[in-house]
Design a protein around this motif. Structure first.
Motif, short mmCIF file in Angstrom:
data_model
loop_
_atom_site.label_atom_id
_atom_site.label_comp_id
_atom_site.label_asym_id
_atom_site.label_seq_id
_atom_site.Cartn_x
_atom_site.Cartn_y
_atom_site.Cartn_z
N CYS A 54 0.89 -1.17 0.00
CA CYS A 54 0.00 0.00 0.00
C CYS A 54 0.92 1.21 0.00
O CYS A 54 2.06 1.12 -0.46
N SER A 55 0.48 2.32 0.52
CA SER A 55 1.32 3.52 0.53
C SER A 55 2.54 3.37 1.43
O SER A 55 3.66 3.64 1.01
N VAL A 56 2.33 2.94 2.68
CA VAL A 56 3.44 2.83 3.63
C VAL A 56 3.61 1.44 4.21
O VAL A 56 4.61 1.16 4.86
N GLY A 57 2.64 0.57 4.01
CA GLY A 57 2.77 -0.82 4.46
C GLY A 57 1.87 -1.23 5.61
O GLY A 57 1.89 -2.39 6.01
N VAL A 58 1.08 -0.32 6.13
CA VAL A 58 0.22 -0.66 7.26
C VAL A 58 -1.03 -1.40 6.78
O VAL A 58 -1.36 -2.49 7.26
N ARG A 59 -1.74 -0.84 5.80
CA ARG A 59 -2.91 -1.52 5.27
C ARG A 59 -2.53 -2.86 4.65
O ARG A 59 -3.24 -3.85 4.81
N SER A 60 -1.38 -2.88 3.97
CA SER A 60 -0.98 -4.13 3.33
C SER A 60 -0.61 -5.20 4.35
O SER A 60 -0.83 -6.39 4.11
N GLU A 61 -0.07 -4.81 5.49
CA GLU A 61 0.21 -5.80 6.52
C GLU A 61 -1.10 -6.44 7.00
O GLU A 61 -1.19 -7.65 7.17
N ARG A 62 -2.14 -5.62 7.17
CA ARG A 62 -3.45 -6.16 7.58
C ARG A 62 -4.00 -7.10 6.51
O ARG A 62 -4.58 -8.14 6.82
N MET A 63 -3.83 -6.72 5.23
CA MET A 63 -4.29 -7.60 4.15
C MET A 63 -3.47 -8.89 4.14
O MET A 63 -4.01 -9.96 3.89
N GLY A 64 -2.19 -8.80 4.43
CA GLY A 64 -1.37 -10.01 4.53
C GLY A 64 -1.89 -10.96 5.60
O GLY A 64 -1.91 -12.17 5.41
#
Length: 175
Positions: free
Chosen positions: A108-118
């Motif tokens: 994602c932009s900084v990695g927080v949303r993407s960590e949740r998606m992971g």
């Protein structure tokens, strides 16, 4: 395939965006950005650095890239070959038929949303999921290309003015 994130720290306030290298060269996130990310990440999904991902994308068995930002952010720019799976989606329809053993990198932009998606992908049975450390911002800050369809672009959606301070390269573009 083993990916790790490198770390460096800087003392001071997390909001300071300018405590990076004096010569303005970058090998990884600025110390302030790195420290901010480390306070926000839960460390539930392994990370991959931008430099390591560049190497992985050159391999025949390159990971599947999942951009979990909003459609508006994705339209401005994304990694070449990335598939849009918005954070707010359940991700089940978009990932139907995807081999759960295939390497996957979420960003994602900084990695927080993407960590949740992971975390969600792990719950769906995906076995080899990594989060792009520092997200799209760090990817661009390291000088890596982004695309708006098939064309390379300097435009990056900064998510918000607050988060946009961490984007050091590229042209901040809101759709």
């Amino acid at each position: 395939m083993k990916w790790t994130a490198s770390a460096s720290f800087c003392s001071g306030l997390l909001i300071l965006a300018g405590c990076g290298n004096a010569d303005n060269t970058t090998v990884g996130p600025s110390p302030a950005y790195d420290r901010l990310l480390r306070t926000m990440y839960r460390n539930t999904v392994p990370t991959v650095t931008a430099a390591a991902l560049v190497r992985e994308l050159r391999l025949p068995e390159a990971p599947l890239l999942l951009d979990i930002r909003t459609p508006a952010e994705f339209r401005v720019s994304h990694l070449r070959g990335a598939r849009l799976v918005p954070y707010d989606s359940l991700a089940t329809l978009q990932l139907a038929g995807v081999d759960r053993a295939q390497p996957v990198v979420v960003y994602c932009s900084v990695g927080v949303r993407s960590e949740r998606m992971g975390e969600r992908l792990h719950a769906l049975g995906f076995q080899n999921v990594h989060n792009l450390y520092g997200g799209l911002f760090e990817w661009v800050n390291q000088g890596n290309p982004v695309y708006d369809g098939q064309q390379a672009t300097a435009n990056v959606h900064p998510y918000s003015a607050l988060w946009g301070v961490w984007l050091k390269r590229g042209h901040k573009t809101y759709e």
